[in-house]
Design a protein around this motif. Structure first.
Motif, PDB file in Angstrom:
ATOM      1  N   UNK A  37       0.828  -1.195   0.000  1.00  0.00           N
ATOM      2  CA  UNK A  37       0.000   0.000   0.000  1.00  0.00           C
ATOM      3  C   UNK A  37       0.868   1.252   0.000  1.00  0.00           C
ATOM      4  N   UNK A  38       0.459   2.268  -0.756  1.00  0.00           N
ATOM      5  CA  UNK A  38       1.182   3.543  -0.665  1.00  0.00           C
ATOM      6  C   UNK A  38       1.029   4.138   0.724  1.00  0.00           C
ATOM      7  N   UNK A  39       2.016   4.958   1.112  1.00  0.00           N
ATOM      8  CA  UNK A  39       1.920   5.677   2.375  1.00  0.00           C
ATOM      9  C   UNK A  39       2.384   4.872   3.567  1.00  0.00           C
ATOM     10  N   UNK A  40       2.710   5.605   4.650  1.00  0.00           N
ATOM     11  CA  UNK A  40       3.173   4.976   5.887  1.00  0.00           C
ATOM     12  C   UNK A  40       2.952   5.944   7.041  1.00  0.00           C
ATOM     13  N   UNK A  41       2.699   5.386   8.198  1.00  0.00           N
ATOM     14  CA  UNK A  41       2.601   6.191   9.410  1.00  0.00           C
ATOM     15  C   UNK A  41       3.962   6.849   9.658  1.00  0.00           C
ATOM     16  N   UNK A  42       4.018   8.177   9.777  1.00  0.00           N
ATOM     17  CA  UNK A  42       5.317   8.845   9.994  1.00  0.00           C
ATOM     18  C   UNK A  42       6.083   8.312  11.187  1.00  0.00           C
ATOM     19  N   UNK A  43       5.373   7.754  12.181  1.00  0.00           N
ATOM     20  CA  UNK A  43       6.050   7.217  13.358  1.00  0.00           C
ATOM     21  C   UNK A  43       6.879   5.986  13.026  1.00  0.00           C
ATOM     22  N   UNK A  44       6.624   5.369  11.868  1.00  0.00           N
ATOM     23  CA  UNK A  44       7.342   4.154  11.485  1.00  0.00           C
ATOM     24  C   UNK A  44       8.498   4.441  10.534  1.00  0.00           C
ATOM     25  N   UNK A  45       8.776   5.722  10.266  1.00  0.00           N
ATOM     26  CA  UNK A  45       9.897   6.071   9.395  1.00  0.00           C
ATOM     27  C   UNK A  45      11.212   5.967  10.137  1.00  0.00           C
TER      28      UNK A  45
END
Length: 600
Positions: free
Chosen positions: A103-111
């Motif tokens: 899926x496109x996108x990611x929770x910024x906390x997981x970067x």
């Protein structure tokens, strides 16, 4: 079968944009080229904003470099990258289902906060080149912005499809994902005598996949995203051909030549040409070469498709002559991660398979014109390379060397290369004993052999010191129950001698060995498919499979690497060094003895 074309993904229209053809670079009369590595913004789809990338000469993929056999080329690879790392680097918890990685996108906390700090520390490897170790792109010999890597390529090898890409230690997967890859073609007289389709009718197809960050509206922003789940290697949702997401290409009803490269970090491709109803179009695709040059005779590509693991190449001829006015699609049926699965001639293809990280099977579309611009006299040659010969074990000099390499899958599902040496019978432990790094192997009807591990990490001791011009047979055994590994050996071309299924049920993965007296066993070798009988530099090894390859370490000397070409695996340690040295030097230096490469 009813039409099963899925709706557009994340509002990107499929087959909207035309295929781009990379610029061709040829050496000047001085035999030199300058290729700059530069930051650029590249439009990967007309419905996306431009994507920040690191590129060769501002394009993705980089220019196609074209040379003639024996034409020495010197390249000044100039690092002129001026921006921070252009992709977001993220990691999902292992409890997240694998399809979420697509899926496109990611929770910024997981970067990963280290991602933006990654410097443009780059080194170029010309994959498949016979060149001295100092010019091969050793993984630790990367350079910073403002500096150059000077490389010399003799190109004293047959017509074949090579490719160049970044190879920096620990970050190869990220640098390649950022855009650092391009094709490299060697031409020779044998190829020219065939009068194959050329010019606009010879088309490079550089396949890969990418994923993107998303904006507040959930739509992809065009910003690259490297997102993985647990130990699974990267697979992105969007398939790109020559840097365009799901492109179309207008062709005439005539013969075409396609130079196909799987430049993905880890995604496998199993390609089929289908009509609008996902029905295979039979009898029009022929493979004429693999990684390292032309076959002796053409090989038809049937209903089981064309399989390409990362780094593998295929030289194809496609006959569109009787297909005027048709619209055809190239689709992918390979699940990810690949495990060497077969597909039936009549199994459906072109169908979304999100559970196996293939939500969008489409690759590209061909739009065949009603009629050709001019008559074409081309006919499929009965013989391609008169100089090609298929090797068997008996064709190799009797004093060739032997190496044993095993692939171990840890209980944590990480993968390791184990270099092995044979254990004398007097040193074998008592029956039932399990020793870490001790594995027994037995072919049906023969005595078992016992091997012990002598290296597992990149910086363990150097074991494989190979004599210049020596022939060697390498045996690779995949002891793991999951994952097919494409193993690339630098410097040489080789042929596959043996494929055989192994019974690996006695392998104790937690203890790291087999109980003495309960070996891994293998029996009758499998049939080697015609498409795999040519010269190669990358070989796939499926779970529970033994593969033997043979090649000659000639044409150059120095320090090289072999590694898994799933780039996440390579960066996680599936890479080892070897050296090639002149015989007279090895004879004078006892420390350079032929470690682990016994001859007979």
């Amino acid at each position: 079968m009813p039409e099963t074309t899925p709706p557009p993904t994340a509002d990107l229209t499929k087959f909207l944009d035309p295929l781009r053809i990379p610029e061709v670079l040829r050496p000047g009369p001085d035999g030199e080229l300058t290729v700059r590595q530069v930051s650029a913004e590249v439009r990967l789809h007309s419905q996306l904003p431009p994507t920040p990338m690191w590129t060769y000469e501002g394009t993705f993929p980089g220019p196609t470099i074209e040379v003639r056999r024996g034409e020495r080329l010197r390249v000044d690879w100039q690092n002129r990258v001026s921006t921070r790392y252009p992709a977001l680097v993220g990691h999902l918890p292992e409890v997240t289902l694998p399809p979420a990685e697509n899926e496109p996108g990611i929770d910024p906390a997981l970067l990963n906060p280290a991602g933006p700090e990654l410097p443009p520390w780059l080194v170029v490897h010309l994959h498949g080149a016979v060149t001295d170790g100092g010019h091969d792109g050793w993984t630790d010999n990367a350079v910073h912005t403002g500096r150059s890597q000077l490389s010399e390529y003799p190109n004293d090898q047959a017509s074949m499809t090579l490719w160049y890409h970044d190879h920096a230690m620990g970050v190869t997967r990220l640098n390649v994902l950022a855009g650092l890859a391009g094709m490299y073609l060697v031409r020779d007289e044998e190829e020219e005598r065939l009068r194959l389709p050329s010019g606009e009718f010879e088309v490079p197809l550089v396949l890969c996949d990418r994923n993107f960050a998303t904006g507040p509206d959930g739509a992809p922003t065009g910003h690259l995203l490297h997102k993985t789940v647990g130990p699974l290697p990267f697979c992105g949702r969007y398939t790109l051909v020559n840097g365009v997401i799901w492109p179309h290409h207008a062709v005439q009803p005539r013969w075409y030549r396609f130079r196909v490269l799987n430049a993905a970090n880890s995604r496998p491709f199993r390609l089929h040409l289908v009509d609008q109803e996902n029905r295979r179009v039979p009898g029009v695709v022929w493979q004429i070469g693999s990684d390292a040059g032309l076959f002796g005779t053409p090989v038809p590509v049937g209903g089981t498709g064309l399989s390409l693991a990362p780094a593998e190449r295929a030289d194809l001829l496609v006959d569109f002559t009787a297909l005027g006015g048709r619209t055809l699609r190239l689709v992918n049926s390979a699940p990810a991660p690949a495990e060497g699965e077969r597909i039936g001639e009549d199994d459906p293809v072109g169908v979304p398979d999100p559970a196996n990280r293939l939500p969008d099977p489409e690759v590209m579309e061909f739009r065949v014109a009603e009629r050709a611009d001019c008559e074409e006299p081309f006919a499929l040659p009965a013989v391609l390379s008169p100089t090609f010969r298929r090797l068997s074990h008996d064709d190799i000099p009797h004093d060739h060397g032997h190496r044993m390499l095993m692939i171990h899958q840890t209980p944590q599902n990480m993968f390791e290369f184990w270099e092995m040496e044979e254990v004398p019978a007097a040193e074998v432990p008592p029956p039932g004993t399990v020793v870490d790094g001790l594995v027994q192997l037995r072919q049906d009807g023969q005595a078992e052999r016992t091997y012990r591990r002598v290296a597992r990490e990149f910086n363990d001791r150097l074991n494989w010191r190979i004599m210049e011009d020596a022939w060697e047979q390498w045996t690779v055994v995949n002891l793991g129950p999951r994952a097919l590994h494409p193993v690339h050996v630098h410097l040489i071309q080789f042929q596959i001698l043996t494929r055989a299924a192994c019974d690996i049920t006695t392998m104790d993965r937690a203890a790291g060995g087999t109980p003495v007296g309960k070996p891994v066993t293998w029996g009758t070798p499998s049939v080697i498919e015609p498409a795999e009988q040519g010269w190669k530099d990358t070989v796939t090894v499926a779970p529970g499979e033994l593969v033997r390859i043979a090649g000659q370490f000639t044409g150059a000397t120095g320090k090289y690497m072999y590694h898994c070409h799933i780039l996440d695996h390579e960066d996680d340690g599936m890479m080892r060094p070897f050296t090639v040295s002149p015989m007279a030097v090895m004879a004078l230096d006892p420390s350079m003895g032929d470690m682990g490469g016994h001859h007979h």
